[in-house]
Design a protein around this motif. Structure first.
Motif, PDB file in Angstrom:
ATOM      1  N   ALA A  43       0.922  -1.227  -0.135  1.00 60.98           N
ATOM      2  CA  ALA A  43       0.129  -0.150   0.129  1.00 60.98           C
ATOM      3  C   ALA A  43       0.737   1.222  -0.050  1.00 60.98           C
ATOM      4  CB  ALA A  43      -0.804  -0.169   1.353  1.00 60.98           C
ATOM      5  N   LEU A  44       1.894   1.223   0.780  1.00 66.24           N
ATOM      6  CA  LEU A  44       2.967   2.329   0.608  1.00 66.24           C
ATOM      7  C   LEU A  44       3.459   2.597  -0.790  1.00 66.24           C
ATOM      8  CD1 LEU A  44       4.448   4.325   2.177  1.00 66.24           C
ATOM      9  CD2 LEU A  44       6.153   2.720   2.830  1.00 66.24           C
ATOM     10  N   GLY A  45       4.058   1.442  -1.434  1.00 65.27           N
ATOM     11  CA  GLY A  45       4.587   1.745  -2.693  1.00 65.27           C
ATOM     12  C   GLY A  45       3.505   2.346  -3.760  1.00 65.27           C
ATOM     13  N   LEU A  46       2.264   1.772  -3.816  1.00 66.68           N
ATOM     14  CA  LEU A  46       1.278   2.164  -4.622  1.00 66.68           C
ATOM     15  C   LEU A  46       0.903   3.567  -4.290  1.00 66.68           C
ATOM     16  CD1 LEU A  46      -0.944  -0.918  -4.742  1.00 66.68           C
ATOM     17  CD2 LEU A  46       0.426   0.166  -6.524  1.00 66.68           C
ATOM     18  N   ALA A  47       0.603   4.105  -3.033  1.00 70.69           N
ATOM     19  CA  ALA A  47       0.144   5.301  -2.554  1.00 70.69           C
ATOM     20  C   ALA A  47       1.402   6.301  -2.846  1.00 70.69           C
ATOM     21  CB  ALA A  47      -0.233   5.478  -1.118  1.00 70.69           C
ATOM     22  N   VAL A  48       2.470   5.908  -2.704  1.00 66.54           N
ATOM     23  CA  VAL A  48       3.662   6.877  -2.946  1.00 66.54           C
ATOM     24  C   VAL A  48       3.836   7.415  -4.572  1.00 66.54           C
ATOM     25  CG1 VAL A  48       6.058   7.173  -3.043  1.00 66.54           C
ATOM     26  CG2 VAL A  48       4.761   6.637  -0.769  1.00 66.54           C
ATOM     27  N   TRP A  49       3.631   6.177  -5.167  1.00 69.82           N
ATOM     28  CA  TRP A  49       3.626   6.175  -6.759  1.00 69.82           C
ATOM     29  C   TRP A  49       2.525   6.965  -7.172  1.00 69.82           C
ATOM     30  CZ3 TRP A  49       0.468   4.250 -10.848  1.00 69.82           C
ATOM     31  CH2 TRP A  49       1.033   4.484 -11.908  1.00 69.82           C
ATOM     32  N   SER A  50       1.316   6.881  -6.651  1.00 63.83           N
ATOM     33  CA  SER A  50       0.221   7.532  -7.050  1.00 63.83           C
ATOM     34  C   SER A  50       0.499   9.150  -7.012  1.00 63.83           C
ATOM     35  CB  SER A  50      -1.134   7.083  -6.514  1.00 63.83           C
ATOM     36  OG  SER A  50      -1.363   5.703  -6.848  1.00 63.83           O
ATOM     37  N   LEU A  51       0.862   9.407  -5.681  1.00 63.94           N
ATOM     38  CA  LEU A  51       1.118  10.956  -5.485  1.00 63.94           C
ATOM     39  C   LEU A  51       2.069  11.298  -6.216  1.00 63.94           C
ATOM     40  CD1 LEU A  51       1.110  10.945  -1.419  1.00 63.94           C
ATOM     41  CD2 LEU A  51      -0.371  12.197  -3.101  1.00 63.94           C
ATOM     42  N   HIS A  52       3.194  10.513  -6.253  1.00 63.07           N
ATOM     43  CA  HIS A  52       4.160  11.157  -7.417  1.00 63.07           C
ATOM     44  C   HIS A  52       3.806  11.275  -8.622  1.00 63.07           C
ATOM     45  CE1 HIS A  52       8.056  11.746  -8.888  1.00 63.07           C
ATOM     46  NE2 HIS A  52       8.034  10.841  -9.793  1.00 63.07           N
ATOM     47  N   GLN A  53       2.943  10.332  -9.180  1.00 62.02           N
ATOM     48  CA  GLN A  53       2.287  10.713 -10.643  1.00 62.02           C
ATOM     49  C   GLN A  53       1.291  12.169 -10.687  1.00 62.02           C
ATOM     50  OE1 GLN A  53       3.017   9.281 -13.633  1.00 62.02           O
ATOM     51  NE2 GLN A  53       4.595   8.225 -12.299  1.00 62.02           N
ATOM     52  N   ARG A  54       0.522  12.232  -9.619  1.00 68.50           N
ATOM     53  CA  ARG A  54      -0.310  13.202  -9.368  1.00 68.50           C
ATOM     54  C   ARG A  54       0.601  14.662  -9.478  1.00 68.50           C
ATOM     55  NH1 ARG A  54      -5.530  13.226  -7.945  1.00 68.50           N
ATOM     56  NH2 ARG A  54      -6.536  11.393  -7.591  1.00 68.50           N
ATOM     57  N   TYR A  55       1.830  14.552  -8.743  1.00 69.26           N
ATOM     58  CA  TYR A  55       2.949  15.682  -8.452  1.00 69.26           C
ATOM     59  C   TYR A  55       3.399  16.141 -10.067  1.00 69.26           C
ATOM     60  CZ  TYR A  55       6.743  18.503  -7.394  1.00 69.26           C
ATOM     61  OH  TYR A  55       7.591  19.418  -7.189  1.00 69.26           O
ATOM     62  N   LEU A  56       3.611  15.064 -10.776  1.00 69.84           N
ATOM     63  CA  LEU A  56       4.313  15.331 -12.107  1.00 69.84           C
ATOM     64  C   LEU A  56       3.351  15.567 -13.160  1.00 69.84           C
ATOM     65  CD1 LEU A  56       6.511  12.153 -12.487  1.00 69.84           C
ATOM     66  CD2 LEU A  56       7.169  14.576 -12.014  1.00 69.84           C
ATOM     67  N   ASN A  57       2.084  15.294 -12.960  1.00 70.12           N
ATOM     68  CA  ASN A  57       0.881  15.395 -14.031  1.00 70.12           C
ATOM     69  C   ASN A  57       0.163  16.756 -13.752  1.00 70.12           C
ATOM     70  OD1 ASN A  57       2.135  13.553 -15.637  1.00 70.12           O
ATOM     71  ND2 ASN A  57       0.740  12.049 -14.585  1.00 70.12           N
ATOM     72  N   ARG A  58      -0.082  17.144 -12.576  1.00 68.04           N
ATOM     73  CA  ARG A  58      -1.031  18.326 -12.081  1.00 68.04           C
ATOM     74  C   ARG A  58      -0.261  19.142 -11.191  1.00 68.04           C
ATOM     75  NH1 ARG A  58      -5.163  13.598 -10.860  1.00 68.04           N
ATOM     76  NH2 ARG A  58      -5.662  12.999 -13.106  1.00 68.04           N
TER      77      ARG A  58
END
Length: 117
Positions: A43-58
């Protein structure tokens, strides 16, 4: 600018989940009282990856980073309070619970200010 957009709510939810899972991962790896589980680590890996994608794209609206940090801290404190309630040998959950209430009141005040502007 209101907090009504799903994108903003999603960012806050991911920050909260990251806080929960980082504390869960730490407890699963380093506490002998809490049984080991792979789920907080995944869950940590998926949540951090999703937050990172949000940070990069928006781009984040003004005031969102501090709210996201508060939700992250809320997740850490909530997991700590729950684990301490389940395993009282670790210690009392009084301090995490009091800090959690303070963070919730701070979040509510920031959301009210954000909603009124």
């Amino acid at each position: 600018m209101s907090l009504a957009s799903g994108r903003d709510k999603g960012t806050l939810l991911l920050a909260f989940l990251t806080g929960l899972s980082i504390n869960g991962s730490f407890s699963a790896l380093f506490s002998s009282i809490v049984p080991f589980s792979m789920f907080p680590i995944m869950a940590l890996g998926l949540a951090v990856w999703s937050l990172h994608q949000r940070y990069l794209n928006r781009s984040m609206p003004e005031g969102m980073p501090s709210l996201a940090a508060a939700f992250f801290l809320l997740g850490i404190l909530l997991y700590s309070a729950l684990v301490r309630a389940e395993y009282p040998d670790i210690g009392s959950n009084f301090v995490p619970t009091i800090l959690m209430v303070v963070v919730v009141f701070w979040i509510v005040s920031k959301l009210r200010v954000r909603k009124s502007s």
